[in-house]
Write a protein that holds these residues in place. Sequence first.
Motif, PDB file in Angstrom:
ATOM      1  N   LEU A  74       1.024  -0.864   0.100  1.00 52.63           N
ATOM      2  CA  LEU A  74      -0.265  -0.620   0.042  1.00 52.63           C
ATOM      3  C   LEU A  74       0.387   1.402  -0.419  1.00 52.63           C
ATOM      4  O   LEU A  74       0.552   2.153  -0.524  1.00 52.63           O
ATOM      5  CB  LEU A  74      -1.292   0.175   0.904  1.00 52.63           C
ATOM      6  N   ILE A  75       1.876   1.052   0.894  1.00 47.18           N
ATOM      7  CA  ILE A  75       2.361   2.534   0.943  1.00 47.18           C
ATOM      8  C   ILE A  75       3.040   3.096  -0.537  1.00 47.18           C
ATOM      9  O   ILE A  75       3.374   3.595  -0.656  1.00 47.18           O
ATOM     10  CB  ILE A  75       3.915   2.207   1.802  1.00 47.18           C
ATOM     11  N   LEU A  76       4.080   1.608  -0.511  1.00 45.32           N
ATOM     12  CA  LEU A  76       4.609   1.228  -2.563  1.00 45.32           C
ATOM     13  C   LEU A  76       3.922   2.156  -3.513  1.00 45.32           C
ATOM     14  O   LEU A  76       4.071   3.250  -4.407  1.00 45.32           O
ATOM     15  CB  LEU A  76       5.582   0.226  -2.541  1.00 45.32           C
ATOM     16  N   ALA A  77       1.692   1.528  -3.323  1.00 48.81           N
ATOM     17  CA  ALA A  77       1.980   2.075  -4.540  1.00 48.81           C
ATOM     18  C   ALA A  77       1.250   3.651  -4.568  1.00 48.81           C
ATOM     19  O   ALA A  77       0.988   4.179  -5.271  1.00 48.81           O
ATOM     20  CB  ALA A  77       0.721   1.268  -4.552  1.00 48.81           C
ATOM     21  N   THR A  78       0.580   3.619  -3.477  1.00 43.90           N
ATOM     22  CA  THR A  78       0.523   5.125  -2.808  1.00 43.90           C
ATOM     23  C   THR A  78       1.999   5.544  -2.842  1.00 43.90           C
ATOM     24  O   THR A  78       1.655   7.185  -4.024  1.00 43.90           O
ATOM     25  CB  THR A  78       0.431   5.421  -1.641  1.00 43.90           C
ATOM     26  N   THR A  79       2.858   6.028  -3.203  1.00 39.73           N
ATOM     27  CA  THR A  79       3.960   6.709  -3.002  1.00 39.73           C
ATOM     28  C   THR A  79       5.006   6.663  -4.913  1.00 39.73           C
ATOM     29  O   THR A  79       4.777   7.745  -5.272  1.00 39.73           O
ATOM     30  CB  THR A  79       5.007   6.619  -2.394  1.00 39.73           C
ATOM     31  N   THR A  80       4.430   5.880  -5.427  1.00 41.95           N
ATOM     32  CA  THR A  80       4.726   5.481  -6.885  1.00 41.95           C
ATOM     33  C   THR A  80       4.014   6.799  -7.133  1.00 41.95           C
ATOM     34  O   THR A  80       4.559   7.254  -8.635  1.00 41.95           O
ATOM     35  CB  THR A  80       4.645   3.805  -7.279  1.00 41.95           C
ATOM     36  N   THR A  81       2.933   6.635  -7.166  1.00 40.63           N
ATOM     37  CA  THR A  81       1.302   7.365  -7.648  1.00 40.63           C
ATOM     38  C   THR A  81       2.080   8.520  -7.759  1.00 40.63           C
ATOM     39  O   THR A  81       2.195   9.317  -8.614  1.00 40.63           O
ATOM     40  CB  THR A  81       0.287   7.029  -7.345  1.00 40.63           C
ATOM     41  N   ILE A  82       2.172   9.188  -5.922  1.00 36.92           N
ATOM     42  CA  ILE A  82       2.299  10.649  -5.933  1.00 36.92           C
ATOM     43  C   ILE A  82       3.619  11.026  -6.777  1.00 36.92           C
ATOM     44  O   ILE A  82       3.248  12.013  -7.440  1.00 36.92           O
ATOM     45  CB  ILE A  82       2.240  10.216  -4.521  1.00 36.92           C
ATOM     46  N   GLY A  83       4.469   9.978  -6.734  1.00 37.29           N
ATOM     47  CA  GLY A  83       5.655  10.967  -7.076  1.00 37.29           C
ATOM     48  C   GLY A  83       6.070  10.985  -8.696  1.00 37.29           C
ATOM     49  O   GLY A  83       6.117  11.178  -9.534  1.00 37.29           O
ATOM     50  N   ARG A  84       4.687  10.400  -9.261  1.00 40.60           N
ATOM     51  CA  ARG A  84       4.684  10.000 -10.932  1.00 40.60           C
ATOM     52  C   ARG A  84       3.875  11.426 -10.923  1.00 40.60           C
ATOM     53  O   ARG A  84       3.661  11.517 -12.637  1.00 40.60           O
ATOM     54  CB  ARG A  84       3.793   9.033 -11.742  1.00 40.60           C
ATOM     55  N   LEU A  85       3.084  11.898 -10.237  1.00 41.78           N
ATOM     56  CA  LEU A  85       2.575  13.160 -10.460  1.00 41.78           C
ATOM     57  C   LEU A  85       3.432  14.426  -9.909  1.00 41.78           C
ATOM     58  O   LEU A  85       2.886  15.357 -10.892  1.00 41.78           O
ATOM     59  CB  LEU A  85       1.099  13.156  -9.680  1.00 41.78           C
ATOM     60  N   GLY A  86       4.305  14.066 -10.129  1.00 39.57           N
ATOM     61  CA  GLY A  86       5.314  15.469  -9.752  1.00 39.57           C
ATOM     62  C   GLY A  86       6.200  15.425  -8.047  1.00 39.57           C
ATOM     63  O   GLY A  86       6.952  16.562  -8.919  1.00 39.57           O
ATOM     64  N   PHE A  87       5.541  14.957  -7.469  1.00 38.53           N
ATOM     65  CA  PHE A  87       4.991  15.863  -6.169  1.00 38.53           C
ATOM     66  C   PHE A  87       7.058  14.892  -5.363  1.00 38.53           C
ATOM     67  O   PHE A  87       7.027  13.101  -5.472  1.00 38.53           O
ATOM     68  CB  PHE A  87       4.770  15.086  -5.237  1.00 38.53           C
ATOM     69  N   LYS A  88       7.758  15.921  -4.974  1.00 39.27           N
ATOM     70  CA  LYS A  88       8.720  15.204  -4.392  1.00 39.27           C
ATOM     71  C   LYS A  88       8.948  16.046  -2.999  1.00 39.27           C
ATOM     72  O   LYS A  88       8.533  16.646  -2.963  1.00 39.27           O
ATOM     73  CB  LYS A  88      10.256  16.158  -5.539  1.00 39.27           C
ATOM     74  N   PHE A 116      -1.032   5.240   8.877  1.00 39.18           N
ATOM     75  CA  PHE A 116      -0.153   6.262   7.920  1.00 39.18           C
ATOM     76  C   PHE A 116      -0.906   7.599   7.632  1.00 39.18           C
ATOM     77  O   PHE A 116      -2.007   7.460   7.479  1.00 39.18           O
ATOM     78  CB  PHE A 116       0.714   5.704   6.987  1.00 39.18           C
ATOM     79  N   GLU A 117      -0.217   8.512   6.985  1.00 37.29           N
ATOM     80  CA  GLU A 117      -0.757   9.767   6.847  1.00 37.29           C
ATOM     81  C   GLU A 117       0.765  10.696   5.624  1.00 37.29           C
ATOM     82  O   GLU A 117       2.073  10.523   6.334  1.00 37.29           O
ATOM     83  CB  GLU A 117      -1.056  10.518   7.880  1.00 37.29           C
ATOM     84  N   ILE A 118       0.520  10.968   4.745  1.00 40.57           N
ATOM     85  CA  ILE A 118       0.709  11.198   3.877  1.00 40.57           C
ATOM     86  C   ILE A 118       0.722  13.003   4.145  1.00 40.57           C
ATOM     87  O   ILE A 118      -0.042  13.859   4.520  1.00 40.57           O
ATOM     88  CB  ILE A 118       0.377  11.851   2.363  1.00 40.57           C
ATOM     89  N   ALA A 119       1.724  13.846   3.898  1.00 40.77           N
ATOM     90  CA  ALA A 119       2.628  15.303   4.918  1.00 40.77           C
ATOM     91  C   ALA A 119       3.359  16.111   3.594  1.00 40.77           C
ATOM     92  O   ALA A 119       4.729  14.917   3.437  1.00 40.77           O
ATOM     93  CB  ALA A 119       3.208  15.279   5.614  1.00 40.77           C
ATOM     94  N   MET A 120       2.740  16.817   3.194  1.00 45.15           N
ATOM     95  CA  MET A 120       3.223  17.448   2.148  1.00 45.15           C
ATOM     96  C   MET A 120       3.715  19.058   2.385  1.00 45.15           C
ATOM     97  O   MET A 120       2.980  20.059   2.970  1.00 45.15           O
ATOM     98  CB  MET A 120       2.543  17.610   0.814  1.00 45.15           C
ATOM     99  N   PRO A 121       4.870  19.267   1.636  1.00 44.19           N
ATOM    100  CA  PRO A 121       4.902  20.708   2.957  1.00 44.19           C
ATOM    101  C   PRO A 121       4.420  22.236   1.771  1.00 44.19           C
ATOM    102  O   PRO A 121       3.839  22.609   1.904  1.00 44.19           O
ATOM    103  CB  PRO A 121       6.645  21.060   2.312  1.00 44.19           C
ATOM    104  N   GLU A 122       3.977  20.783   0.395  1.00 41.23           N
ATOM    105  CA  GLU A 122       3.386  22.496  -0.395  1.00 41.23           C
ATOM    106  C   GLU A 122       1.296  23.017   0.292  1.00 41.23           C
ATOM    107  O   GLU A 122       1.326  24.163   0.105  1.00 41.23           O
ATOM    108  CB  GLU A 122       2.749  22.362  -2.418  1.00 41.23           C
ATOM    109  N   PHE A 123       1.266  21.952   1.036  1.00 33.60           N
ATOM    110  CA  PHE A 123      -0.090  21.819   1.277  1.00 33.60           C
ATOM    111  C   PHE A 123      -0.069  21.985   2.834  1.00 33.60           C
ATOM    112  O   PHE A 123      -1.185  22.908   3.561  1.00 33.60           O
ATOM    113  CB  PHE A 123      -1.400  20.857   1.500  1.00 33.60           C
ATOM    114  N   GLY A 124       0.930  22.119   3.718  1.00 40.05           N
ATOM    115  CA  GLY A 124       1.047  22.180   5.794  1.00 40.05           C
ATOM    116  C   GLY A 124       0.028  21.322   6.130  1.00 40.05           C
ATOM    117  O   GLY A 124      -0.855  21.864   7.207  1.00 40.05           O
ATOM    118  N   GLY A 125      -0.332  20.173   5.484  1.00 44.10           N
ATOM    119  CA  GLY A 125      -1.003  19.314   6.324  1.00 44.10           C
ATOM    120  C   GLY A 125      -0.980  17.731   5.036  1.00 44.10           C
ATOM    121  O   GLY A 125      -0.394  17.904   4.891  1.00 44.10           O
TER     122      GLY A 125
END
Length: 416
Positions: free
Chosen positions: A154-168, A297-306
């Motif tokens: 689940l973690i690998l599938a989700t992070t692979t997806t977010i990476g393919r959308l250009g997020f780092k 688990f939870e996704i935290a993105m600096p661009e969103f702040g949450g």
Amino acid sequence: MALSKKPVNGMKDILPEEMEIRDYVQNVIKDTYRSFGFTPIETPCMENISNLSNKQGGENEKLIFKVLKRGEKLKLETAKEEMDLVDFGMRYDLTVPLARYYANHSNELPSPFKALQIGNVWRADRPQRGRYRQFMQCDIDILGEPGNLAEIELILATTTTIGRLGFKNFEIRMNDRRILKAMASYSGFPEEEFDKIFIILDKMDKIGLDGVAGELQKEGYDREAVEKYTTLFAGVNEAKDGVSYIADMLSGYLEEKALVSFREIVDAVEATKTADFKLIFDPTLVRGMSYYTGTIFEIAMPEFGGSCGGGGRYDKMVGKFTGNDVPACGFSIGFERIILLLTESGFQVPKKAEKVAYLIEKNYPGDKLAEVIAQAQEERKAGAQVLVVRMNKNKKFQKDKLAAEGYTQVREFFRK
């Protein structure tokens, strides 16, 4: 009185430019999740109110849009409480509907079952940036897998997806409900108070450690227990290895296999990840749903702040429907917040098909119209996106608008 042209507060109309981005993001999500073996499913937007109000949805159960009974079933004159008036509710997430779906169809599904579900959910929440009353969720879940292979996938599938959308440089914050309970037990809090304590702990990012301590004392909890509890969190922050610190401090309160499993997840993900993100142990992570039983688990993105998504293990939910527990774990991407970040950054959908516009004069002969449409069909077969419309009086304005919409070619057809 004129009808209102604005959407309901907390819901929104989606313009074509955003819709193009949403379609692209959905396709990336579906393609990536399918490559990990997840199978698309769909559930109804409404569920029986008893399913949604079973004390597993945490604070979200207070936000259900409830549906009135209809016809003869609606008896306003004899109703004594709200539940006498409602029978259905709009789903507030996709997890409860999935558990019901699995309970209903388990004999027809493989085991383990890897489900992919994308759909709208509804919460009577206070609208704010990135938070709506109707919003789309994108969930993947694995049912029937008791081991931590589910969490790793689940973690690998989700992070692979977010990476393919250009997020780092995003973070996956991890914790375990068993660690949360062991910390509260070690500190001396009574077990029946754990959920109440976790609600206060969940405010840590807003009020800080001192604020959490203050609220716990205000609720009347023993000062010594509060100090012991907050000292644990301070110790994790200071330790080089937070998991090892927790293992030492909670010896006798926490099963060893919970920590072994946690470390295996971290090690496997770190060794095989393809996206640019950090995996962080966060003992303050609670996740509001009381249906979680293990890893969260939870996704935290600096661009969103949450938070931009999250999930965890919920091994007891299917058993609420069948009487037999089924191991289950899921991860949800915060679709609307991802769209918000992409839109605000000026994201452009890559590799778009060539856009061609056919402008047909108003009095163009009907017997020739089929030839024009046939020509458009040929271009569509070749991969182009072709718009066929009538020519406006103000042709220049029309062509300028088409250019702004990305139409690189305009073909004009006049009657001869």
